[in-house]
Design a protein around this motif. Sequence first.
Motif, PDB file in Angstrom:
ATOM      1  N   GLU A  96       0.842  -1.215   0.000  1.00  0.00           N
ATOM      2  CA  GLU A  96       0.000   0.000   0.000  1.00  0.00           C
ATOM      3  C   GLU A  96       0.873   1.259   0.000  1.00  0.00           C
ATOM      4  O   GLU A  96       0.608   2.208  -0.735  1.00  0.00           O
ATOM      5  N   ASP A  97       1.914   1.254   0.836  1.00  0.00           N
ATOM      6  CA  ASP A  97       2.809   2.427   0.883  1.00  0.00           C
ATOM      7  C   ASP A  97       3.478   2.639  -0.467  1.00  0.00           C
ATOM      8  O   ASP A  97       3.595   3.764  -0.965  1.00  0.00           O
ATOM      9  N   PHE A  98       3.899   1.536  -1.064  1.00  0.00           N
ATOM     10  CA  PHE A  98       4.643   1.584  -2.334  1.00  0.00           C
ATOM     11  C   PHE A  98       3.769   2.206  -3.444  1.00  0.00           C
ATOM     12  O   PHE A  98       4.186   3.127  -4.136  1.00  0.00           O
ATOM     13  N   THR A  99       2.550   1.683  -3.566  1.00  0.00           N
ATOM     14  CA  THR A  99       1.676   2.194  -4.637  1.00  0.00           C
ATOM     15  C   THR A  99       1.276   3.646  -4.364  1.00  0.00           C
ATOM     16  O   THR A  99       1.177   4.449  -5.288  1.00  0.00           O
ATOM     17  N   ALA A 100       1.098   3.983  -3.066  1.00  0.00           N
ATOM     18  CA  ALA A 100       0.743   5.375  -2.736  1.00  0.00           C
ATOM     19  C   ALA A 100       1.889   6.313  -3.123  1.00  0.00           C
ATOM     20  O   ALA A 100       1.660   7.406  -3.661  1.00  0.00           O
ATOM     21  N   LEU A 101       3.116   5.877  -2.872  1.00  0.00           N
ATOM     22  CA  LEU A 101       4.269   6.724  -3.217  1.00  0.00           C
ATOM     23  C   LEU A 101       4.355   6.950  -4.727  1.00  0.00           C
ATOM     24  O   LEU A 101       4.634   8.053  -5.196  1.00  0.00           O
ATOM     25  N   ILE A 102       4.086   5.882  -5.478  1.00  0.00           N
ATOM     26  CA  ILE A 102       4.146   6.022  -6.950  1.00  0.00           C
ATOM     27  C   ILE A 102       3.063   7.007  -7.404  1.00  0.00           C
ATOM     28  O   ILE A 102       3.323   7.919  -8.204  1.00  0.00           O
ATOM     29  N   LYS A 103       1.862   6.846  -6.852  1.00  0.00           N
ATOM     30  CA  LYS A 103       0.757   7.752  -7.229  1.00  0.00           C
ATOM     31  C   LYS A 103       1.073   9.183  -6.834  1.00  0.00           C
ATOM     32  O   LYS A 103       0.890  10.116  -7.621  1.00  0.00           O
ATOM     33  N   ASN A 104       1.554   9.368  -5.591  1.00  0.00           N
ATOM     34  CA  ASN A 104       1.823  10.720  -5.107  1.00  0.00           C
ATOM     35  C   ASN A 104       2.953  11.400  -5.862  1.00  0.00           C
ATOM     36  O   ASN A 104       3.085  12.616  -5.823  1.00  0.00           O
ATOM     37  N   SER A 105       3.770  10.604  -6.554  1.00  0.00           N
ATOM     38  CA  SER A 105       4.828  11.231  -7.350  1.00  0.00           C
ATOM     39  C   SER A 105       4.349  11.473  -8.784  1.00  0.00           C
ATOM     40  O   SER A 105       5.142  11.830  -9.657  1.00  0.00           O
ATOM     41  N   GLY A 106       3.065  11.239  -9.028  1.00  0.00           N
ATOM     42  CA  GLY A 106       2.491  11.636 -10.324  1.00  0.00           C
ATOM     43  C   GLY A 106       2.439  10.531 -11.371  1.00  0.00           C
ATOM     44  O   GLY A 106       2.180  10.790 -12.543  1.00  0.00           O
ATOM     45  N   PHE A 107       2.680   9.294 -10.957  1.00  0.00           N
ATOM     46  CA  PHE A 107       2.658   8.190 -11.916  1.00  0.00           C
ATOM     47  C   PHE A 107       1.559   7.187 -11.562  1.00  0.00           C
ATOM     48  O   PHE A 107       1.006   7.219 -10.474  1.00  0.00           O
ATOM     49  N   SER A 108       1.262   6.319 -12.527  1.00  0.00           N
ATOM     50  CA  SER A 108       0.191   5.355 -12.322  1.00  0.00           C
ATOM     51  C   SER A 108       0.790   3.975 -12.027  1.00  0.00           C
ATOM     52  O   SER A 108       1.427   3.365 -12.895  1.00  0.00           O
ATOM     53  N   PRO A 109       0.637   3.468 -10.783  1.00  0.00           N
ATOM     54  CA  PRO A 109       1.235   2.171 -10.446  1.00  0.00           C
ATOM     55  C   PRO A 109       0.497   1.019 -11.123  1.00  0.00           C
ATOM     56  O   PRO A 109      -0.698   0.836 -10.901  1.00  0.00           O
ATOM     57  N   VAL A 110       1.195   0.271 -11.936  1.00  0.00           N
ATOM     58  CA  VAL A 110       0.578  -0.851 -12.646  1.00  0.00           C
ATOM     59  C   VAL A 110       1.296  -2.133 -12.240  1.00  0.00           C
ATOM     60  O   VAL A 110       2.496  -2.288 -12.487  1.00  0.00           O
ATOM     61  N   GLU A 111       0.535  -3.023 -11.598  1.00  0.00           N
ATOM     62  CA  GLU A 111       1.124  -4.323 -11.237  1.00  0.00           C
ATOM     63  C   GLU A 111       1.287  -5.138 -12.510  1.00  0.00           C
ATOM     64  O   GLU A 111       0.373  -5.207 -13.342  1.00  0.00           O
ATOM     65  N   ARG A 112       2.445  -5.735 -12.670  1.00  0.00           N
ATOM     66  CA  ARG A 112       2.735  -6.549 -13.862  1.00  0.00           C
ATOM     67  C   ARG A 112       3.098  -7.947 -13.432  1.00  0.00           C
ATOM     68  O   ARG A 112       3.430  -8.179 -12.264  1.00  0.00           O
ATOM     69  N   ASP A 113       3.089  -8.880 -14.408  1.00  0.00           N
ATOM     70  CA  ASP A 113       3.673 -10.181 -14.087  1.00  0.00           C
ATOM     71  C   ASP A 113       5.156 -10.129 -14.438  1.00  0.00           C
ATOM     72  O   ASP A 113       5.686  -9.068 -14.812  1.00  0.00           O
ATOM     73  N   SER A 114       5.823 -11.271 -14.369  1.00  0.00           N
ATOM     74  CA  SER A 114       7.281 -11.253 -14.517  1.00  0.00           C
ATOM     75  C   SER A 114       7.737 -10.973 -15.937  1.00  0.00           C
ATOM     76  O   SER A 114       8.899 -10.643 -16.162  1.00  0.00           O
ATOM     77  N   VAL A 115       6.840 -11.141 -16.908  1.00  0.00           N
ATOM     78  CA  VAL A 115       7.247 -10.861 -18.299  1.00  0.00           C
ATOM     79  C   VAL A 115       6.454  -9.674 -18.866  1.00  0.00           C
ATOM     80  O   VAL A 115       6.242  -9.560 -20.059  1.00  0.00           O
ATOM     81  N   TYR A 116       6.038  -8.803 -17.951  1.00  0.00           N
ATOM     82  CA  TYR A 116       5.470  -7.492 -18.300  1.00  0.00           C
ATOM     83  C   TYR A 116       4.077  -7.517 -18.919  1.00  0.00           C
ATOM     84  O   TYR A 116       3.693  -6.582 -19.610  1.00  0.00           O
ATOM     85  N   ASN A 117       3.277  -8.569 -18.629  1.00  0.00           N
ATOM     86  CA  ASN A 117       1.847  -8.464 -18.918  1.00  0.00           C
ATOM     87  C   ASN A 117       1.232  -7.655 -17.784  1.00  0.00           C
ATOM     88  O   ASN A 117       1.574  -7.862 -16.615  1.00  0.00           O
ATOM     89  N   GLU A 118       0.317  -6.741 -18.139  1.00  0.00           N
ATOM     90  CA  GLU A 118      -0.287  -5.896 -17.099  1.00  0.00           C
ATOM     91  C   GLU A 118      -1.364  -6.677 -16.350  1.00  0.00           C
ATOM     92  O   GLU A 118      -2.196  -7.342 -16.961  1.00  0.00           O
ATOM     93  N   LEU A 119      -1.348  -6.611 -15.020  1.00  0.00           N
ATOM     94  CA  LEU A 119      -2.312  -7.360 -14.212  1.00  0.00           C
ATOM     95  C   LEU A 119      -3.356  -6.457 -13.570  1.00  0.00           C
ATOM     96  O   LEU A 119      -4.522  -6.788 -13.522  1.00  0.00           O
ATOM     97  N   LYS A 120      -2.921  -5.305 -13.042  1.00  0.00           N
ATOM     98  CA  LYS A 120      -3.873  -4.471 -12.311  1.00  0.00           C
ATOM     99  C   LYS A 120      -3.335  -3.046 -12.183  1.00  0.00           C
ATOM    100  O   LYS A 120      -2.174  -2.845 -11.855  1.00  0.00           O
ATOM    101  N   VAL A 121      -4.229  -2.079 -12.437  1.00  0.00           N
ATOM    102  CA  VAL A 121      -3.845  -0.686 -12.195  1.00  0.00           C
ATOM    103  C   VAL A 121      -4.250  -0.373 -10.761  1.00  0.00           C
ATOM    104  O   VAL A 121      -5.408  -0.536 -10.398  1.00  0.00           O
TER     105      VAL A 121
END
Length: 344
Positions: free
Chosen positions: A318-343
């Motif tokens: 939660e802290d990690f994704t909040a930091l990414i958002k607060n720095s102006g970017f959109s945190p996107v969870e990916r799998d290990s070969v860069y398929n997008e799983l969840k924004v």
Amino acid sequence: MNRINFEDALKLYDMDFFELGDLADKCRKELHGNKTYFNINRHINPTNVCADVCLFCAYSATRKNPNQYTMSHEDILKIVEEIDKNGAKEVHIVSAHNPNVTLDWYLGIFKKIKTQYPHIHVKALTAAEVDFLSRHHKLSYDEVLDLMIENGVDSMPGGGAEIFDEKVRDKICKGKVTSDQWFEIHRKWHERGKKSNVTMLFGHVESRENRIDHMMRIRELQDKTGGFNCFIPLVYQTENNYLNIEAPITANEVLKTMAVSRLVLDNVPNLKAYWVTSTVNLALVAQEFGANDLDGTIEKESINSAAGAKSANGVNLEDFTALIKNSGFSPVERDSVYNELKVW
Ligand code: V47
């Protein structure tokens, strides 16, 4: 944009700091827009007993670190059971080069994880480990790579690359996998239809020229195979090792190196700001200097933290994704070969 040659790449370092950042940011935005990728992962480092002699390493138990350990398969599986419950999708397994355990001990780790948790991606064995296993067990690289696949390894991490220049390599890690061998192993892995990453350990005795040369060599193999997912510049950590570098590299030079690598490695899709070695704060800033990936939550990490990185216990999701958002970017969870799983 035209491909950047060696001389022009070197000149990028002399540009105005913010103009260089803007150039890299433009390139990042064209490739990934505002997205910053991360994954929910766990690093497992099953043994620190090592036959090699890298002067930068504080993890290996054979020199400065008196606390040897080799985990049992049961202990490793207990960790995987726990992280599976917590939603981890990848285990990143890197060990030292342990001459006292069997090849089956290494391979059994992957086999057991894959059999019991087929949905978890196994990213394991650096090219340095592949080279060690091949020498120690008298197998060819092809044989080791095929055994990895048979036993459940899905992709290879980018470790062991250090700096490819042979003179620097002689100074910092003489006797382990050579640059040519490192590339041969990754080429063979890519030829099997598999993906890998590539790192660069910087901020020690290397020059800017050495870094550019490192990037150029990666670009050359990537043109042929397209198998590298991600470039990861690892900031050298100064503690508990034999390199004796007194002054750590500056944040300014780290960000410049990130930006230069984004521009030079025009054929590698992702640039990771590995928060473990850069600090979370600088990794967040690196998002504006070309980086589009912050690795993952990690949970536990032993190699870089042994040398002073504040990463032993990972970061909270939660802290990690909040930091990414607060720095102006959109945190996107990916799998290990860069398929997008969840924004997030
Ligand atoms: O190969 C060792 C480095 C690497 C130090 O592929 C050090 O996704 C800094 O490769 N200071 C292992 N670094 C870690 C690695 C990695 C990490 C995260 C993601 C991926 C990936 C790969 O750690 C080693 C070595 O280059 N290392 N000692 C040190 N003192």
